[in-house]
Enzyme design. Structure first.
Site, short mmCIF file in Angstrom:
data_model
loop_
_atom_site.label_atom_id
_atom_site.label_comp_id
_atom_site.label_asym_id
_atom_site.label_seq_id
_atom_site.Cartn_x
_atom_site.Cartn_y
_atom_site.Cartn_z
N SER A 111 0.82 -1.20 0.00
CA SER A 111 0.00 0.00 0.00
C SER A 111 0.86 1.26 0.00
O SER A 111 1.96 1.27 0.58
CB SER A 111 -0.87 -0.01 1.26
OG SER A 111 -1.44 1.25 1.50
N TYR A 134 -2.40 5.78 -4.17
CA TYR A 134 -3.47 6.75 -3.95
C TYR A 134 -3.09 8.00 -4.72
O TYR A 134 -1.90 8.30 -4.87
CB TYR A 134 -3.60 7.10 -2.46
CG TYR A 134 -4.41 6.10 -1.66
CD1 TYR A 134 -5.74 5.82 -2.00
CD2 TYR A 134 -3.86 5.47 -0.55
CE1 TYR A 134 -6.48 4.92 -1.25
CE2 TYR A 134 -4.61 4.56 0.21
CZ TYR A 134 -5.92 4.29 -0.15
OH TYR A 134 -6.65 3.42 0.59
N THR A 160 -6.20 3.06 -6.53
CA THR A 160 -7.44 2.94 -5.77
C THR A 160 -8.31 4.16 -6.02
O THR A 160 -7.89 5.29 -5.76
CB THR A 160 -7.13 2.78 -4.27
OG1 THR A 160 -6.35 1.59 -4.11
CG2 THR A 160 -8.40 2.67 -3.43
N LYS A 236 -8.74 -0.07 -8.86
CA LYS A 236 -9.34 -0.77 -7.70
C LYS A 236 -10.50 0.03 -7.12
O LYS A 236 -10.34 1.21 -6.80
CB LYS A 236 -8.27 -0.96 -6.62
CG LYS A 236 -8.79 -1.60 -5.33
CD LYS A 236 -7.65 -1.90 -4.37
CE LYS A 236 -8.09 -2.67 -3.15
NZ LYS A 236 -8.61 -1.85 -2.07
N HIS A 260 -13.64 -1.88 -0.87
CA HIS A 260 -12.67 -1.54 0.17
C HIS A 260 -13.00 -2.31 1.46
O HIS A 260 -12.82 -1.82 2.57
CB HIS A 260 -12.72 -0.02 0.42
CG HIS A 260 -11.39 0.63 0.62
ND1 HIS A 260 -10.78 1.41 -0.33
CD2 HIS A 260 -10.54 0.65 1.70
CE1 HIS A 260 -9.63 1.89 0.14
NE2 HIS A 260 -9.46 1.43 1.36
C1 LIG Z 1 -6.83 -2.37 7.83
C2 LIG Z 1 -7.08 -2.19 6.37
C3 LIG Z 1 -6.32 -1.27 5.66
C4 LIG Z 1 -6.55 -1.10 4.29
N1 LIG Z 1 -5.76 -0.23 3.60
C5 LIG Z 1 -5.93 -0.10 2.26
C6 LIG Z 1 -5.06 0.76 1.50
O1 LIG Z 1 -4.13 1.34 2.02
N2 LIG Z 1 -5.29 0.85 0.17
C7 LIG Z 1 -6.31 0.17 -0.46
O2 LIG Z 1 -6.48 0.29 -1.68
N3 LIG Z 1 -7.14 -0.65 0.23
C8 LIG Z 1 -6.97 -0.80 1.56
N4 LIG Z 1 -7.79 -1.64 2.26
C9 LIG Z 1 -8.81 -2.44 1.55
C10 LIG Z 1 -8.25 -3.79 1.07
O3 LIG Z 1 -7.34 -3.62 0.01
C11 LIG Z 1 -9.38 -4.72 0.55
O4 LIG Z 1 -10.10 -4.05 -0.45
C12 LIG Z 1 -10.33 -5.21 1.65
O5 LIG Z 1 -9.65 -5.44 2.86
C13 LIG Z 1 -11.02 -6.49 1.18
O6 LIG Z 1 -11.99 -6.91 2.07
P1 LIG Z 1 -11.73 -8.03 3.20
O7 LIG Z 1 -10.92 -7.36 4.26
O8 LIG Z 1 -13.10 -8.39 3.66
O9 LIG Z 1 -11.00 -9.19 2.56
C14 LIG Z 1 -7.58 -1.84 3.63
C15 LIG Z 1 -8.33 -2.77 4.37
C16 LIG Z 1 -8.10 -2.94 5.71
C17 LIG Z 1 -8.91 -3.98 6.45
#
Ligand SMILES: Cc1cc2nc3c(=O)[nH]c(=O)nc-3n(C[C@H](O)[C@H](O)[C@H](O)COP(=O)(O)O)c2cc1C
Length: 368
Positions: A111, A134, A160, A236, A260
């Site tokens: 990320s 981002y 994203t 994304k 997300h």
């Molecule tokens: C703690 C956390 C931090 C995340 N940080 C980012 C991020 O920095 N960039 C991003 O595109 N998605 C981020 N996401 C979303 C994840 O890439 C992903 O879309 C999501 O966790 C998928 O769902 P799931 O947790 O039910 O598997 C984050 C998710 C979580 C849980």
């Protein structure tokens, strides 16, 4: 009589361990979703609406779980989805999660908000590593991040687009979620934008987003990004088939169906439900990735049978990281692979590449 169903699942145990080891506000940041968490729940429930429909008398003595994307062959059909600030979950941070992905053959997506820089991570991450971007207000920062990703061997960009502003994560607001000085966004150190500290009323992440992230980006910006790099670009956070069509003309490699993990706009469809129309719209022209609510091998199989080319793992692996660092995350990923092979054998599908919708049937509602 104690039935297996009365015992906590391996996944429930993992979540309980993570909850025990993390401070409450860090656990809530990981576990929570936006607003009423309706989409967060929907992502999970969507998987329960499908049954696997096995074929019998198929030679499943060998099973091939590799898949082909337009720019790469993956040994396993899932990847570690991008998530920020792993130091919040374990002191070894992204060094642990990237090494776990490498040892178990999964793609790793780091990320922009990682607590270890992409350059430091390159030494331990898999060869097939991707960088999640981002879009900052300062486009010079974006251009530099892209250049750095190219130079440090990242093989794809994941931009994203579902976070022009941060979702209303009410648990974080209630907890006044803030982080210590050890949690920095290491990729952003060169631009003086790495510091998440300082007083907040509400969530520190929400404040950071409002300051730094550009809410004005359009498809023209995506086209410019595609033109600015030799790396394949995934978009994304696409849920609308119209956006998926627009992504084709923007020249991207693929669309990444995601809400997300229910952390942005609440009450959007579960990703598994949105997937079908998007595969229909662009599946012949683009890679289609998906994440959201994937917790076990059967979930991976269902998402692939619905037409995804590869599946992202979010909280599943972060709970594991929090529960026991690299060792726990490696164990979860290795078990997922074994379970995937086992599931495909019982399903009568020896090659993942030939899995399709004929292996699924809608679950019938239980009669009352
Ligand atoms: C703690 C956390 C931090 C995340 N940080 C980012 C991020 O920095 N960039 C991003 O595109 N998605 C981020 N996401 C979303 C994840 O890439 C992903 O879309 C999501 O966790 C998928 O769902 P799931 O947790 O039910 O598997 C984050 C998710 C979580 C849980």
């Amino acid at each position: 009589v104690t039935r297996v169903a009365d015992q906590p699942s391996a996944f429930d145990v993992l979540v309980a361990q993570a909850a025990e080891r993390l401070e409450r506000s860090a656990f809530d940041f990981l576990d929570g979703g936006a607003t009423d968490e309706i989409t967060l729940d929907a992502n999970r429930r969507a998987f329960e609406r499908w049954c696997l429909l096995p074929r019998t008398c198929v030679d499943v003595s060998t099973v091939d779980v590799s898949v082909e994307l337009r720019h790469a062959r993956l040994d396993v059909p899932y990847f570690v989805a991008p998530s920020g600030a792993h130091r919040l979950f374990h002191p070894d941070a992204e060094f642990a999660s990237a090494a776990a992905a490498k040892s178990s053959g999964a793609v790793y997506v780091t990320s922009t908000a990682a607590s270890v820089s992409m350059e430091e991570l390159a030494a331990v991450a898999p060869d097939e590593r991707w960088y999640q971007l981002y879009c900052f207000r300062d486009r010079g920062v974006v251009a530099d991040l892209v250049r750095r990703a190219e130079h440090s061997g990242y093989r794809a960009l994941v931009v994203t687009v579902d976070a022009p502003v941060l979702g209303r994560r009410l648990r974080d607001v209630r907890n006044n979620f803030s982080v210590g000085p050890e949690i920095r966004w290491a990729n952003l150190e060169p631009y003086g934008a790495a510091d998440l500290g300082g007083p907040t009323d509400g969530s520190v992440v929400a404040r950071y987003f409002a300051d730094q992230i550009d809410p004005s980006i359009t498809w023209d910006d995506i086209e410019q990004l595609v033109a600015s790099t030799h790396l394949p670009v995934y978009v994304k956070g696409v849920l609308h088939p119209g956006d998926a069509r627009r992504a084709v003309s923007a020249g991207v490699q693929g669309v990444y169906v995601s809400n997300h993990g229910g952390r942005q706009l609440d009450r959007v469809p579960a990703t598994l439900d949105a997937l079908g129309d998007i595969v229909e719209a662009v599946g012949d022209e683009l890679d289609v990735l998906v994440d959201g609510g994937v917790r076990c091998a059967a979930d991976v199989v269902i998402a692939l049978a619905r037409g995804a080319d590869a599946v992202g793992l979010g909280r599943l692996v972060i709970y594991a990281l929090a529960a026991g660092g690299q060792a726990s995350m490696t164990a979860v990923l290795d078990e997922l692979r074994d379970d995937l092979i086992h599931t495909l054998r019982l399903l009568g599908v020896p090659r993942l590449r030939s899995l399709d919708r004929s292996s699924l049937v809608p679950a019938r509602p239980t009669e009352s």
